[in-house]
Design an enzyme around this catalytic site. Structure first.
Site, PDB file in Angstrom:
ATOM      1  N   LYS B 119      23.999  26.049  23.557  1.00  0.00           N
ATOM      2  CA  LYS B 119      22.699  25.363  23.491  1.00  0.00           C
ATOM      3  C   LYS B 119      22.822  23.882  23.135  1.00  0.00           C
ATOM      4  O   LYS B 119      21.942  23.095  23.465  1.00  0.00           O
ATOM      5  CB  LYS B 119      21.744  26.089  22.554  1.00  0.00           C
ATOM      6  CG  LYS B 119      22.209  26.365  21.188  1.00  0.00           C
ATOM      7  CD  LYS B 119      21.224  27.314  20.508  1.00  0.00           C
ATOM      8  CE  LYS B 119      21.895  28.078  19.392  1.00  0.00           C
ATOM      9  NZ  LYS B 119      21.323  29.365  19.163  1.00  0.00           N
ATOM     10  N   GLU B 213      17.475  21.483  13.324  1.00  0.00           N
ATOM     11  CA  GLU B 213      16.372  21.042  14.184  1.00  0.00           C
ATOM     12  C   GLU B 213      15.061  21.044  13.430  1.00  0.00           C
ATOM     13  O   GLU B 213      14.900  21.805  12.469  1.00  0.00           O
ATOM     14  CB  GLU B 213      16.214  22.010  15.374  1.00  0.00           C
ATOM     15  CG  GLU B 213      17.250  21.836  16.440  1.00  0.00           C
ATOM     16  CD  GLU B 213      17.093  22.852  17.559  1.00  0.00           C
ATOM     17  OE1 GLU B 213      16.303  23.802  17.417  1.00  0.00           O
ATOM     18  OE2 GLU B 213      17.776  22.685  18.572  1.00  0.00           O
ATOM     19  N   ARG B 314      22.357  34.701  31.672  1.00  0.00           N
ATOM     20  CA  ARG B 314      22.611  36.135  31.839  1.00  0.00           C
ATOM     21  C   ARG B 314      21.318  36.811  32.259  1.00  0.00           C
ATOM     22  O   ARG B 314      20.281  36.160  32.294  1.00  0.00           O
ATOM     23  CB  ARG B 314      23.059  36.729  30.507  1.00  0.00           C
ATOM     24  CG  ARG B 314      22.025  36.431  29.412  1.00  0.00           C
ATOM     25  CD  ARG B 314      22.290  37.180  28.152  1.00  0.00           C
ATOM     26  NE  ARG B 314      21.649  36.606  27.003  1.00  0.00           N
ATOM     27  CZ  ARG B 314      20.404  36.846  26.592  1.00  0.00           C
ATOM     28  NH1 ARG B 314      19.624  37.646  27.302  1.00  0.00           N
ATOM     29  NH2 ARG B 314      19.909  36.285  25.515  1.00  0.00           N
TER      30      ARG B 314
END
Lengths: 214, 468
Positions: B119, B213, B314
């Protein structure tokens, strides 16, 4: 602890003074045996247990050969010769070693009855908490005192970490019955805690077994 | 097709992959660990005395040598990783495809997984393309002092913006699926949480890197389902909304489409926002030459601003939610079948124009857990397990219907995925309520206490769907 109880346990072990270790394949692969039934094998040896025991079998997987050595001296009491050269799955029982019980094992078994057990609250994997782990590494396991409310373990259950707090009599961590990262059944003892007032009893058990067990 | 697939996963997804293989006329092999011996994904296919045995015992689903040795021994030509485990591990995908006996990895190319599966890297690539992402670090942090300084900066920024309850998220950089994420409300708590996450990350993922974050509040969590081929074809199968999650950020209820004006008076044009996130998702997919199924995860704030969260390279647990609102030649597609077909090199055979979207769908993740105690996993034995059957519903499960089942403590206590669909959101909500009321699950734990499931929680949340 009563003497009669210790006598009972010692009698049980005198009747069958052997332990049995089953060896299961730790992973998949093609198996090749290096011992035969009834063959004598030796376990780990050397001052630092640095000399491996007899090579029992090897598994060939992904171009790698993984040997398995006997952990204890004894006799090969059973072996799956029908699997020789075949591909085996993980967890297949392939060899059983019969070995004479050691004093330490008998003492440990009797002490299980004496020490205050700290049991697994759930079927899960357990790890020492960071604090207890560092204290064990620094001072040694039997120097670590635990009190009610102390965070002693981390329970890893279904990918979740949950802190486990000690409840019971204060004492030192005398015996550790689990291996970090290996699943333990619910209510199985994880630790044997020795309260200060039980130290003389433990000493008595150790002296008795040492004196009576050849 | 003459390919033979090794299914490197467990539970309901393993069964769905096996059925997709059967539909395509492909042979397959399952693997399982001793903890899963009683699962339906094993029992259905285990026949150890026969040469046609399809289930092989391994030591772990996360030991690549085990998977590959079974693949070689059983002469498989491809590996389907399912979701979780190796599905987003580019090293595994690379090893599968580059070896003496190369196999097909049923997923994107390893280079694509490397670029998007992480990510942090995704954030970096998205930022370069002008795709909005959440404010915070775009590289893993390993140093506590540095991490604290970043957290302090994010707190200060939120203070300047006059955000009522400022907080930061501390995430395991290598984590996924909601695992290893904690929220910090005050800077004083930061170090303790940082150490906790770092320790968890080291143990679970082998990497102590942590991301920091800003924690966005009052948002919806959306997903865009993409399907791409090795031939440069890229289409999307609508959007989904997965805002309703457990405290551990695990999805529990997921619906499609992503927004619906009948549910909430949005402050923005919902269709415009959905179109925007689809456009951004396709832009990123095109940039990295994405070549299989994937899910682009988005956070949409109350004002309609979207932020790219991550890309799941996926098949997603909820893939069927998208399929049930999509029509190809008047039929619902099977995205797992599409995934296998495209990974084996097929051309798509249709374009975006041929995909029609109609109706709505909800998926419930039925889990044995105590939702009132932080979604605490429940373990014990299930003695009765019964789901209703309707032409507008489907159930995917590895739990047997005809015999008792001990929930293995090694894995998540997910019991089933229950899907209902209908002509519109109102109808599907009504069907969802009816379906949940008809489920019968009985069982006891080691102390003799009755089973706890999240079904009451699922019912309570039906009316919260697609809302802010």
């Amino acid at each position: 602890m009563k003497d009669t109880y210790i006598n009972e346990i010692l009698e049980k072990y005198r009747a069958d003074p052997f332990g049995y270790i089953d060896s299961h394949t730790i992973h998949t692969g093609r198996i090749r045996f290096f011992v035969k039934k009834d063959e004598e094998v030796s376990g780990l040896s050397g001052e630092w247990h640095h000399i491996p025991g007899t090579k029992l079998y090897s598994l060939h997987r992904e171009g790698n050969e993984k040997p398995t050595f006997s952990k204890s001296s004894g006799i090969v009491s059973s072996i799956r010769n029908d699997l020789e050269g075949k591909f085996v799955e993980a967890g297949e029982k392939v060899i059983t070693i019969r070995y004479p019980l050691k004093k330490r094992e008998i003492i440990e078994e009797i002490l299980r009855q004496v020490l205050a057990p700290f049991k697994a609250p759930e079927r899960a994997k357990y790890f020492f908490s960071l604090d207890v782990q560092s204290r064990i590494e620094k001072f040694g396991q039997r120097s670590v005192m635990v009190r009610p409310g102390d965070e002693i373990l981390t329970m890893s259950l279904m990918k979740r970490d949950t802190p486990i707090y000690y409840q019971g009599e204060p004492g030192i961590i005398h015996s550790v019955y689990f291996q970090q990262g290996i699943t333990v059944e619910q209510d199985e003892p994880l630790l044997g805690i020795c309260p200060a007032d039980k130290l003389p009893v433990i000493q008595k058990v150790i002296t008795r077994v040492k004196a009576e067990w050849e | 097709m003459k390919e033979k697939i090794l299914i490197a996963n467990r539970g309901e997804i393993a069964i769905r992959i096996a059925e997709a293989c059967q539909d395509l006329g492909l042979d397959f092999v399952m693997v399982y660990t001793p903890a899963d011996e009683d699962s339906e994904h094993v029992r259905r296919y285990l026949d150890s005395k026969s040469t046609k045995n399809k289930a092989w015992r391994i030591s772990s689903y996360t030991d690549s040598n085990e998977i590959l040795s079974i693949a070689d021994y059983t002469k498989c030509t491809a590996i389907h990783p399912g979701y979780g485990f190796f599905s987003e591990d580019f090293r595994f995908a690379r090893r599968v495809t580059i070896r003496n006996r190369p196999l097909i990895f049923i997923g994107p190319k390893w280079e694509v997984i490397r670029d998007l599966g992480d990510k942090i890297n995704t954030k970096r690539v998205a930022n370069k393309l002008g795709i909005p992402t959440i404010p915070g670090t775009d590289a893993p942090i390993y140093n506590e002092m540095e991490a604290e300084a970043i957290a302090e900066h994010i707190f200060e920024k939120q203070k300047i913006q006059e955000i009522a309850e400022p907080s930061v998220l501390v995430k395991a950089a290598a984590g996924g699926g909601g695992m290893g994420i904690e929220e910090v409300h005050q800077l004083e708590q930061f170090r303790r949480v940082y150490r906790q996450i770092q320790n968890y990350a080291k143990r679970q993922f082998g990497d102590g890197g942590v991301l920091i974050e800003q924690c966005l509040r009052d948002y919806n969590h959306l997903e865009v389902q993409l399907v791409c081929s090795r031939h440069g074809e890229r289409v999307y199968f609508g959007t989904r909304n997965c805002t309703i999650q457990s405290t551990g950020r695990q999805k529990r209820v997921e619906a499609a489409p992503g927004f619906d004006s009948s549910c909430f008076p949005y402050d923005f044009n919902p269709q415009e926002v959905l179109d925007k996130i689809v456009k951004y998702s396709l832009k990123l997919a095109s940039h990295v030459k994405y070549d299989n199924v994937g899910t682009w995860e988005w956070i949409v704030a109350r004002d309609g601003s979207p932020y790219l969260l991550e890309v799941n390279t996926r098949i997603q647990v909820e893939n069927d939610v998208s399929a049930r609102i999509s029509y190809l030649k008047k039929k619902h597609p099977n995205l797992i079948r599409e995934q296998i077909r495209l990974a084996l090199g097929d051309k798509m055979g249709y374009s975006q124009k041929k995909i029609k979207f109609k109706g709505a769908c909800i998926e419930f993740r039925v889990v044995a857990e105590d939702t009132r105690r932080g979604f605490l996993p429940w373990i014990g034995t299930i003695s009765r397990f019964n789901f209703p059957q309707h032409e507008w519903s489907a159930v995917y499960t590895h739990v047997p219907f005809t015999r008792p089942y001990v929930i293995p403590s090694d894995y998540d206590p997910n019991l089933a995925l229950a899907i209902v669909w209908g002509a519109n959101v109102d109808e599907v909500k009504e069907r969802g309520r009816r379906f949940l009321n008809e489920i019968i699950i009985e069982g006891k734990n080691g102390k003799g206490e009755p089973i706890l499931t999240n079904i009451p929680y699922l019912k309570d949340n039906i009316d919260n769907l697609l809302k802010f």
